[in-house]
Design an enzyme around this catalytic site. Structure first.
Site, mmCIF file in Angstrom:
data_model
loop_
_atom_site.group_PDB
_atom_site.id
_atom_site.type_symbol
_atom_site.label_atom_id
_atom_site.label_comp_id
_atom_site.label_asym_id
_atom_site.label_seq_id
_atom_site.Cartn_x
_atom_site.Cartn_y
_atom_site.Cartn_z
ATOM 1 N N ARG A 298 0.838 -1.012 -0.078
ATOM 2 C CA ARG A 298 0.095 -0.014 0.268
ATOM 3 C C ARG A 298 1.034 1.039 -0.054
ATOM 4 N NH1 ARG A 298 -5.032 -2.073 1.165
ATOM 5 N NH2 ARG A 298 -5.938 -0.187 0.207
ATOM 6 N N ARG B 10 -1.973 5.973 -0.779
ATOM 7 C CA ARG B 10 -2.363 6.247 0.635
ATOM 8 C C ARG B 10 -2.428 7.626 0.949
ATOM 9 N NH1 ARG B 10 -3.558 1.505 4.298
ATOM 10 N NH2 ARG B 10 -5.211 0.936 3.282
ATOM 11 N N ARG C 38 -5.628 12.350 -7.517
ATOM 12 C CA ARG C 38 -7.016 11.552 -7.432
ATOM 13 C C ARG C 38 -8.086 12.523 -7.298
ATOM 14 N NH1 ARG C 38 -8.303 6.939 -4.924
ATOM 15 N NH2 ARG C 38 -10.551 7.896 -5.196
ATOM 16 N N ASP D 201 -6.896 -2.318 -7.597
ATOM 17 C CA ASP D 201 -7.316 -3.129 -6.428
ATOM 18 C C ASP D 201 -7.641 -4.444 -6.776
ATOM 19 O OD1 ASP D 201 -8.261 -1.998 -3.662
ATOM 20 O OD2 ASP D 201 -9.829 -3.433 -4.424
HETATM 21 O O1 1CP Z 1 0.193 0.524 -2.893
HETATM 22 C C1 1CP Z 1 -0.648 -0.103 -3.158
HETATM 23 O O2 1CP Z 1 -0.641 -1.262 -2.628
HETATM 24 C C2 1CP Z 1 -1.838 0.370 -4.144
HETATM 25 C C3 1CP Z 1 -2.671 -0.828 -4.842
HETATM 26 C C4 1CP Z 1 -3.614 -1.376 -4.037
HETATM 27 C C5 1CP Z 1 -3.443 -2.710 -3.582
HETATM 28 C C6 1CP Z 1 -2.241 -3.732 -3.774
HETATM 29 C C7 1CP Z 1 -4.800 -0.953 -3.482
HETATM 30 C C8 1CP Z 1 -5.404 0.511 -3.785
HETATM 31 N N1 1CP Z 1 -5.561 -2.041 -2.795
HETATM 32 C C9 1CP Z 1 -4.786 -3.250 -3.073
HETATM 33 C C10 1CP Z 1 -4.873 -4.629 -2.403
HETATM 34 C C11 1CP Z 1 -6.285 -4.653 -1.443
HETATM 35 N N2 1CP Z 1 -7.485 -4.078 -1.799
HETATM 36 C C12 1CP Z 1 -6.236 -5.651 -0.552
HETATM 37 C C13 1CP Z 1 -5.065 -6.404 -0.399
HETATM 38 C C14 1CP Z 1 -4.167 -5.910 0.644
HETATM 39 C C15 1CP Z 1 -4.293 -5.361 1.965
HETATM 40 O O3 1CP Z 1 -4.487 -6.316 2.902
HETATM 41 O O4 1CP Z 1 -4.257 -4.167 2.546
HETATM 42 C C16 1CP Z 1 -7.493 -5.728 0.103
HETATM 43 C C17 1CP Z 1 -8.196 -6.265 1.123
HETATM 44 C C18 1CP Z 1 -8.256 -4.413 -0.838
HETATM 45 C C19 1CP Z 1 -9.718 -4.281 -0.497
HETATM 46 C C20 1CP Z 1 -9.914 -2.836 -0.104
HETATM 47 N N3 1CP Z 1 -9.890 -2.023 -1.325
HETATM 48 C C21 1CP Z 1 -9.872 -2.205 0.884
HETATM 49 C C22 1CP Z 1 -9.908 -2.749 2.336
HETATM 50 C C23 1CP Z 1 -11.271 -2.863 2.870
HETATM 51 C C24 1CP Z 1 -11.373 -3.724 4.119
HETATM 52 O O5 1CP Z 1 -12.150 -4.658 3.953
HETATM 53 O O6 1CP Z 1 -10.961 -3.386 5.084
HETATM 54 C C25 1CP Z 1 -9.977 -1.005 0.635
HETATM 55 C C26 1CP Z 1 -10.249 0.340 1.670
HETATM 56 C C27 1CP Z 1 -10.023 -0.599 -0.646
HETATM 57 C C28 1CP Z 1 -9.939 0.493 -1.467
HETATM 58 C C29 1CP Z 1 -8.538 1.000 -2.100
HETATM 59 N N4 1CP Z 1 -7.935 0.071 -2.790
HETATM 60 C C30 1CP Z 1 -6.675 0.786 -3.023
HETATM 61 C C31 1CP Z 1 -6.743 2.185 -2.466
HETATM 62 C C32 1CP Z 1 -5.834 3.422 -2.646
HETATM 63 C C33 1CP Z 1 -8.002 2.194 -1.905
HETATM 64 C C34 1CP Z 1 -8.630 3.381 -1.262
HETATM 65 C C35 1CP Z 1 -9.194 4.347 -2.301
HETATM 66 C C36 1CP Z 1 -10.050 5.172 -1.890
HETATM 67 O O7 1CP Z 1 -10.845 5.187 -0.945
HETATM 68 O O8 1CP Z 1 -10.254 6.389 -2.614
#
Ligand code: 1CP
Length: 352
Positions: A34, A38, A47, A83
């Site tokens: 991540r 972030r 964004r 994602d």
């Molecule tokens: O730096 C990076 O890793 C950027 C790319 C990335 C990756 C690898 C994003 C962007 N998401 C992920 C993977 C991801 N997405 C995982 C596995 C990694 C982990 O465990 O942290 C998971 C579980 C998700 C699902 C997801 N997408 C969540 C978690 C929700 C929960 O169940 O608690 C969230 C908050 C997102 C949204 C998301 N994905 C990525 C970003 C930058 C965001 C936030 C976007 C926004 O709200 O504007």
């Protein structure tokens, strides 16, 4: 030799890929889960006004966000900005990523009839991914790009629950209550995840990570029976490309051996198990990635460095390839300078 193919040679010799293969490195490579998307001010700026899932479909924006932490922190690998639910959206599921919540699915998958909504992912469904990876390979030079996908269990949790879940009740209810339906769901998701990884590898990603973030909710016997076969299928499907395959989950101390068995080349470890003990659990022949507690980033620099030094020392005892990382993603609100200082510290402290 063209600049592009010369870069490909440098990428193969990068500390990150060398460590994944268990080869000698000039210093321990480091990147952060991540790290892209972030709290960086430059991220929030690009964004502005663009919903998360839409931002994933704009190749130039994806390339820019992926590059930001590489430029700012000097990390040894880039993680592709996307994602885990992007391939599910791409096959037509009605889902969205809600700010401050995460992925939300309009109609959860709960019955056999629902499975019909999970068709195969074709490369044409995600042209924007191919294009973004291509742009990045040009911009990254000798820095490797990590592609990724969600593992079947973690994807299933979002699909069956309909959104983020603490205890995965509906998901486990299907797993225990209708093992055949569960198996077919996991198999569908394994095909989708491996297709998503293939698109990224074919476009130029030089390593892949399978995120099974929520697998730690499972007992080993259930993981082995109900989850491992599908994750192993994903790893098998991409084995012939020869790129390192990283397998990561949170709270998976009791599953580390099984997660290695699923076929990974590198096993990600959270902060709860020291890396020398993780090495014993994973068994020989696999590198490790991890495992600084992300919460440590909020402590003073001297404390961060003490903890990072412990990770490096324990990894040395483990005696195998080591990629420095956090035990889970960069927390929102992390001071970006703390990450830049940490990269620098890991490089200096591990210089051979
Ligand atoms: O730096 C990076 O890793 C950027 C790319 C990335 C990756 C690898 C994003 C962007 N998401 C992920 C993977 C991801 N997405 C995982 C596995 C990694 C982990 O465990 O942290 C998971 C579980 C998700 C699902 C997801 N997408 C969540 C978690 C929700 C929960 O169940 O608690 C969230 C908050 C997102 C949204 C998301 N994905 C990525 C970003 C930058 C965001 C936030 C976007 C926004 O709200 O504007």
């Amino acid at each position: 030799m063209s600049a592009q193919s010369q870069n490909a040679v440098f990428v193969q010799d990068s500390p990150f890929l060398r460590a994944c293969r268990g080869e000698a490195v000039p210093y321990t490579p480091v990147w952060f889960m991540r790290q892209a998307g972030r709290s960086l001010p430059e991220y929030l700026k690009v964004r502005e006004g663009i919903p998360m899932l839409e931002s994933c479909t704009r190749p130039e924006l994806v390339a820019e966000i992926t590059m930001q932490p590489v430029r700012r922190h000097g990390v040894d690998a880039a993680i592709f900005f996307s994602d885990i639910v992007v391939p599910l959206k791409a096959i037509g599921l009605d889902l969205d990523i809600k700010p401050g919540v995460g992925p939300v699915v309009a109609d959860p998958i709960r019955t056999r009839a629902d499975l019909a909504r999970l068709r195969d992912l074709e490369p044409e469904d995600v042209r924007y991914i191919t294009e973004a990876v291509g742009l990045l390979v040009g911009q990254l030079g000798a820095v490797p790009l990590i592609g990724f996908a969600g593992a079947p269990f973690t994807l299933a949790s979002y699909l069956v629950e309909g959104g983020p879940s603490r205890n995965h009740e509906h998901t486990k209810a299907m797993m225990y209550g209708d093992p055949e339906l569960w198996r077919d769901l996991m198999d569908r998701l394994a095909d989708i995840s491996s297709a998503f990884l293939k698109v990224q590898i074919e476009a130029g990603a030089s390593a892949v990570q399978l995120f099974d973030s929520w697998a730690g909710a499972l007992a080993p016997a259930d993981y082995r029976r109900h989850v491992l076969p599908a994750s192993a299928k994903v790893f098998d499907e991409v084995a012939s490309y020869g790129v390192p395959r990283i397998h990561f989950g949170v709270g998976t101390g009791e599953l580390l051996g099984l997660m290695g068995e699923a076929g990974a080349d590198v096993v990600g470890v959270d902060w709860r198990v020291p890396l020398d003990e993780a090495a014993r659990r994973v068994g020989p022949g696999k590198a490790l990635q991890g495992n600084l507690d992300p919460a440590v980033l909020f402590a003073p620099t001297s404390a961060v460095e003490d903890k990072a030094r412990q990770v490096l020392d324990t990894a040395r005892t483990a005696g195998r390839g080591h990629v420095f990382n956090l035990g889970h993603g960069v927390p929102p609100n992390t001071d970006p300078d703390a990450l830049t200082r940490l990269v620098d510290f890991v490089h200096r402290e591990s210089e051979r």
